[in-house]
Design a protein around this motif. Structure first.
Motif, PDB file in Angstrom:
ATOM      1  N   LEU A 145       0.766  -1.164   0.151  1.00  0.00           N
ATOM      2  CA  LEU A 145      -0.209   0.115   0.127  1.00  0.00           C
ATOM      3  C   LEU A 145       1.014   1.311  -0.107  1.00  0.00           C
ATOM      4  CD1 LEU A 145      -3.058  -1.141   2.515  1.00  0.00           C
ATOM      5  CD2 LEU A 145      -3.022  -1.004   0.022  1.00  0.00           C
ATOM      6  N   ALA A 179       1.220   3.647  -3.128  1.00  0.00           N
ATOM      7  CA  ALA A 179       0.090   4.734  -3.291  1.00  0.00           C
ATOM      8  C   ALA A 179       0.684   6.108  -3.477  1.00  0.00           C
ATOM      9  CB  ALA A 179      -0.954   4.680  -2.205  1.00  0.00           C
ATOM     10  N   THR A 180       1.555   6.413  -2.336  1.00  0.00           N
ATOM     11  CA  THR A 180       2.298   7.642  -2.282  1.00  0.00           C
ATOM     12  C   THR A 180       3.758   7.550  -3.136  1.00  0.00           C
ATOM     13  OG1 THR A 180       2.835   6.990  -0.300  1.00  0.00           O
ATOM     14  CG2 THR A 180       1.226   8.477  -0.456  1.00  0.00           C
ATOM     15  N   GLY A 227       2.354   6.193  -6.940  1.00  0.00           N
ATOM     16  CA  GLY A 227       1.319   7.263  -7.577  1.00  0.00           C
ATOM     17  C   GLY A 227       0.326   6.099  -8.109  1.00  0.00           C
ATOM     18  N   LEU A 275      -1.943   1.809  -7.456  1.00  0.00           N
ATOM     19  CA  LEU A 275      -2.006   0.720  -6.939  1.00  0.00           C
ATOM     20  C   LEU A 275      -2.803  -0.308  -7.691  1.00  0.00           C
ATOM     21  CD1 LEU A 275      -3.618   2.076  -3.414  1.00  0.00           C
ATOM     22  CD2 LEU A 275      -1.262   0.906  -4.013  1.00  0.00           C
ATOM     23  N   THR A 279     -10.607  -0.190  -8.400  1.00  0.00           N
ATOM     24  CA  THR A 279     -11.360  -0.081  -6.999  1.00  0.00           C
ATOM     25  C   THR A 279     -10.481   1.290  -6.296  1.00  0.00           C
ATOM     26  OG1 THR A 279     -12.738  -1.891  -6.805  1.00  0.00           O
ATOM     27  CG2 THR A 279     -11.980  -0.555  -4.774  1.00  0.00           C
ATOM     28  N   MET A 280      -9.143   0.984  -6.035  1.00  0.00           N
ATOM     29  CA  MET A 280      -8.498   1.603  -5.373  1.00  0.00           C
ATOM     30  C   MET A 280      -7.887   2.928  -5.867  1.00  0.00           C
ATOM     31  SD  MET A 280      -6.280  -0.765  -2.670  1.00  0.00           S
ATOM     32  CE  MET A 280      -5.533  -1.858  -3.701  1.00  0.00           C
ATOM     33  N   GLU A 281      -7.881   3.025  -7.315  1.00  0.00           N
ATOM     34  CA  GLU A 281      -7.536   4.090  -7.810  1.00  0.00           C
ATOM     35  C   GLU A 281      -8.699   5.019  -8.789  1.00  0.00           C
ATOM     36  OE1 GLU A 281      -4.651   5.889  -7.697  1.00  0.00           O
ATOM     37  OE2 GLU A 281      -3.498   4.300  -6.600  1.00  0.00           O
ATOM     38  N   ALA A 284      -6.605  -2.523   0.510  1.00  0.00           N
ATOM     39  CA  ALA A 284      -6.445  -1.705   1.712  1.00  0.00           C
ATOM     40  C   ALA A 284      -7.328  -1.921   2.661  1.00  0.00           C
ATOM     41  CB  ALA A 284      -6.541  -0.203   1.559  1.00  0.00           C
TER      42      ALA A 284
END
Ligand code: SF4
Ligand code: SF4
Lengths: 652, 267
Positions: free
Chosen positions: A224, A227-228, A231, A233, A354-356, A457
């Protein structure tokens, strides 16, 4: 004579081009993300994996396994000998004879390939694949004649006399054709690519645990922090896959075994696992799907998809509905002779959506929001988790701290139908005097649905919190009636650095009940009633290899199981997995209806299942239909109530 | 329901967000109405994402802010205040500074005071009109917005209002889009530490969980399905009141003023 210098030149050219193609292809794969694989060990293990693991799967189709052994084995041997005899010009009759033998083997194999292609089933891809048997015959035939002089069967001069230029020309043409397909085509994207990519795929498989009869079904966690840091997932572009996943896609032989078993495909939903893998190949190499010559995604036309290694997959290569149609039933993975991992790929791409993108379709977003806010998919008050057991007097772990068995209740606690299964199981536990306890309100959703919907997540959050609760208590076994929770606890909770489950046996209730039966701790009356069939839940069977315990339990009640045509590892999904009922992608039929048709064919009056989700899906089929009951419910009806017995004796 | 994109100039929208509370679990979350306000803001600025400012007064480390950010916000502006401070004054100043044309808020917060007064207090401070319970902003043209106000039973009232104004967003507004984990992690919290006055009134209060007032059981007299249907859907009869349409504006205003004085709202 012309052959003396032409043939070695041709062979050398074909091999050189093949090497160039190979380097190019390897570069395409290496554009993927790094993955931890032991390259040397993998290469060493490859022949074994090919001969055992892969052939065990191919062996399910006897015709094809014999055909492939002859053709493939003959070809590999021939190729080696051709290099010795014709390229290096080693003058040995023995070698030439060996070459003749292996070419014959290959030729015979190729004849059977040819026969299969005369009237191919719809699952097979056409196009260049229709050409392959002819190319095999050309290769084997051409080199056969060419080798005759070296074997002393014909004098060198014979060729020149007999056919002269014409024969020379013909043979040269055959050899060019054959080598074009088998050497050049192998690395430049022809059907023979499967041999090259397939061998390396076996060597560098991402789930090497699968070889040697092992099982590896838990999804891999997402890092996870990407993500940062990066950029993104999940998988947005083909190059976001691990490099060995890309390699795996390239190994596909387009046999369509996956297509033939896919419940979503059969239901007319826009998914075909074979096409999906081929689209991934289009993505990794760049281009369009115009050359694809197999069945399309139901309801979609072929030829419009475009992709490239750095293009977003769902922008033009693949429609999101295709990804959301999958029930993650793993039938395709189980059936694939190349051991390709469709479900990993599908969930990887869902993770991005889903996550992005935040675009989980239909009820997806709502269910995920509920899980996040209340730890259950329907948004019920977390404090109402044990309401179902208000009259059950269940020992709580919080109070007892220790028990032999931890009963993992699962979200079935909130569903009235599932509660009947839970009650039945509790009654059996009590009858067998098992020392057990439940977590009560401390239990949370297992995270199964969140993970299959691509929200890793939330899955990881739930897993860690569940593990933190579990680590406070002492127990040697976890038993659950929910195969999905079972799979998470057994196969997916190990990635989070917790020792809560160390040395703990995680069991499905059918396995556990079966062991109780064997210890003689449950007294049952024989079952009297109509015909019974058994539906294997995907997450119990294919995911965890438990096919026997439920059947043994049924047999122990004197039930003779009327097996469905698709049962055991070939069981057809009920349609309830992978969040499919939540994302609800329309098709022409419902998967549950098709499964009910399977059951009806056996003439059964009762379908025994081992999963609350399957129960819900199958009971959702309109009547008239067989009754649907969890095995725990069937058992409880046959339970000899020992307390009643004692009472009766006292009265007498 | 994409609003008319023929907006004359680049619209500046400010959406105020608060910390929500899930009704079942009591866990913090993005508040329902506030996230609808963010949704409306995102739709109105679809052509011009820089035109949307999402503003929160409170703690920048508050986790529920991330779930607003997950709707696709590059940043959230946080006025870091003492938890006991009154947010009205600093918010008002901020709104004036950032040149907002429309300020969107929820009708009332899900946690804390939840009096629903904030939009009114801001309107008073800024001297702007307020449109309560908005379901949608249909178009903004030449400095005038066409607004749909939500009335009971799914009715809507079309209103035209001159910019700038404040709108409180009703649960009838389009549902908020999904919040995605990736963008939520990446969004920037632009923090400015603001000295603000302590809300002394609130300090003396005790907080307790709100409970629904028990309802008197309704005896249903209806005998047929049709009667039951009517009873369930009938408009509640308002008592008293007067409809003034023809009268002069002064007269109408006087009537309102009289009523407010009569009810003790104004003294
Ligand atoms: S997992 Fe099942 S539904 Fe998904 S592609 Fe494979 S066979 Fe089809
Ligand atoms: S993915 Fe596997 S089963 Fe499907 S067509 Fe390719 S090789 Fe055959």
């Amino acid at each position: 004579m012309i052959f003396e210098w032409l043939n070695p030149l041709l062979i050398a050219t074909a091999l050189l081009l093949a090497v160039i193609g190979a380097v190019r292809r390897v570069k395409l794969w290496r554009a993927g993300q790094p993955d931890q694989v032991d390259l040397i060990a993998g290469l060493m293990a490859m022949p074994g994996r090919y001969l055992h693991d892969l052939h065990d799967i191919v062996e399910r189709d006897k015709y094809m396994s014999k055909t492939h052994a002859a053709t493939g084995g003959g070809f590999v041997l021939s190729a080696l000998l051709i290099m010795l005899v014709h390229l290096l010009g080693i003058d040995s009759q023995l070698l030439a004879w060996a070459l003749l033998a292996s070419l014959t083997l290959m030729f015979v194999g190729a004849l059977f390939v040819f026969k299969r292609r005369l009237n191919p089933p719809s699952r097979l891809s056409k196009g260049p694949w229709m050409r392959l048997p002819k190319s095999l015959l050309a290769f084997a035939g051409g080199f056969f004649v060419l080798t005759l002089p070296a074997a002393g069967m014909l004098s060198d001069g014979f060729m020149a006399q007999a056919g002269g230029a014409l024969l020379t020309l013909l043979l040269t043409a055959l050899i060019i054709w054959g080598m074009g397909e088998l050497f050049f085509g192998m690395t430049w994207g022809g059907p023979m690519k499967h041999a090259f990519a397939g061998a390396l795929h076996l060597a560098f498989h991402r789930r090497s645990e699968r070889f040697g009869g092992g099982r590896s079904t838990g999804l891999k966690p997402v890092d996870l922090t990407l993500a940062t840091e990066v950029g993104v997932l999940g998988v947005a572009k083909p190059t976001d896959f691990k490099w060995n996943q890309l390699l795996g896609f390239d190994a596909c032989v387009q046999c369509g075994k996956c297509e033939a078993v896919c419940p979503a495909f059969a239901a007319g939903q826009p998914l075909n696992p074979k096409k999906l893998i081929q689209d991934m190949v289009v993505g990794l190499a760049g281009g369009s799907d115009a050359k694809y010559a197999g069945s399309p995604y139901p309801g979609k036309t072929v030829g419009e998809a475009q992709g490239g290694p750095n293009q977003i997959i769902t922008d033009g290569l693949l429609a999101p509905e295709t990804l959301w149609s999958c029930t993650t039933c793993r039938a395709c993975v189980e059936e694939c002779p190349m051991m390709i991992e469709h479900v990993d790929a599908i969930v990887d791409m869902r993770r991005f959506l889903t996550m992005e993108k935040g675009s989980t379709p239909n009820k997806g977003a709502e269910v995920l929001d509920n899980i996040i806010a209340t730890d259950n998919p329907n948004g019920y008050a977390p404090a109402s988790r044990t309401h179902w057991a208000a009259d059950q007097n269940l020992p709580l772990m919080k109070e007892v701290g220790e028990a032999e068995v931890l009963f993992w209740v699962s979200d079935g606690a909130f569903d009235m139908r599932s509660q009947r299964i839970l009650r039945a199981f509790v009654k059996l536990l009590k009858a067998a005097k098992v020392d057990f306890a439940v977590l009560g309100d401390e239990e949370l959703d297992s995270g199964d649905v969140a993970r299959r919907l691509g929200d890793d997540a939330t899955f990881q959050n739930l897993a860690k919190r569940n593990l933190a609760v579990l680590s406070q208590y002492k127990f040697s076994t976890i038993v659950t009636t929910d195969p999905h929770a079972f799979h998470c606890l057994r196969n997916e909770y190990n990635d989070f650095g917790s020792d809560a489950l160390e040395g703990v046996e995680v069991l499905h209730h059918t396995t556990f009940l079966n062991s109780l039966m064997q210890q003689g701790r449950l007294q049952l009356d024989p079952f009297v009633g109509g015909k019974v069939t058994y539906h294997d839940p995907c997450y119990l069977g294919r995911y965890n290899g438990e096919y026997e315990a439920p059947r043994e339990l049924l047999r122990s009640m004197g039930i003779e199981i009327a097996e469905m045509e698709r049962s055991g590892y070939r069981s057809r999904c009920c349609g309830g997995g992978g969040g499919a009922p939540i994302t609800d992608i329309p098709g022409e039929r419902r998967i549950a209806d098709m499964r009910m048709d399977d059951a009806n064919e056996t003439g059964a009056e009762l379908i025994a299942v081992g999963c609350q989700q399957c129960t819900a899906m199958l009971e959702g089929v309109v009547e008239p239909r067989p009754q649907v009951k969890d095995i725990a419910e069937i058992l409880v009806d046959q339970l000899v109530d020992s307390s009643a017995h004692v009472l009766a004796q006292e009265v007498h | 329901m994409q609003p008319n994109s023929s907006q004359s100039h680049n619209l500046n929208i400010a959406t105020l967000v608060s910390v929500g509370k899930h009704p079942q679990s009591g866990r913090v979350r993005r508040a329902d109405q506030d996230s609808r306000a963010v949704e409306l803001g995102l739709r109105l600025t679809a052509d011009n994402p820089a035109g949307l400012t999402v503003l929160h007064a409170g703690d920048p480390a508050e986790p529920s802010l991330r779930s607003y950010a997950g709707m696709g916000l590059a940043a959230i502006k946080v006025l870091q205040l003492d938890p006991a401070a009154d947010a009205v004054a600093p918010l008002g100043e901020q709104l004036q500074q950032c040149g907002a044309d429309i300020v969107l808020t929820g009708v009332r917060a899900e946690s804390g005071e939840g009096s629903g007064m904030l939009p009114y207090q801001l309107a008073e401070k800024l001297g702007w009109p307020i449109v309560p319970r908005v379901a949608d902003i249909v178009a903004v043209q030449e400095g005038v917005a066409e607004v749909l106000q939500a009335l009971p039973r799914g009715q809507r009232r079309a209103i035209k209002v001159r910019l700038p104004f404040i709108a409180s967003i009703d649960t009838a507004a389009p549902a908020a889009r999904q919040s995605a984990f990736g963008p939520a992690q990446r969004a920037e919290m632009r923090v400015s530490v603001i000295p603000a006055e302590t809300d002394t009134v609130r300090q003396s209060w005790d907080e307790a969980v709100a409970k629904k007032r028990p309802k008197r059981l309704k005896v249903i007299k209806a005998k047929t399905a049709a009667e039951r249907f009517k009873a369930a859907t009938a408009k509640s009869q308002s008592e008293g009141g007067r409809i003034m349409k023809q009268e002069a504006v002064d007269e109408q205003a006087q009537a309102i003023l009289d009523l407010l004085i009569e009810e003790g709202v104004l003294r």
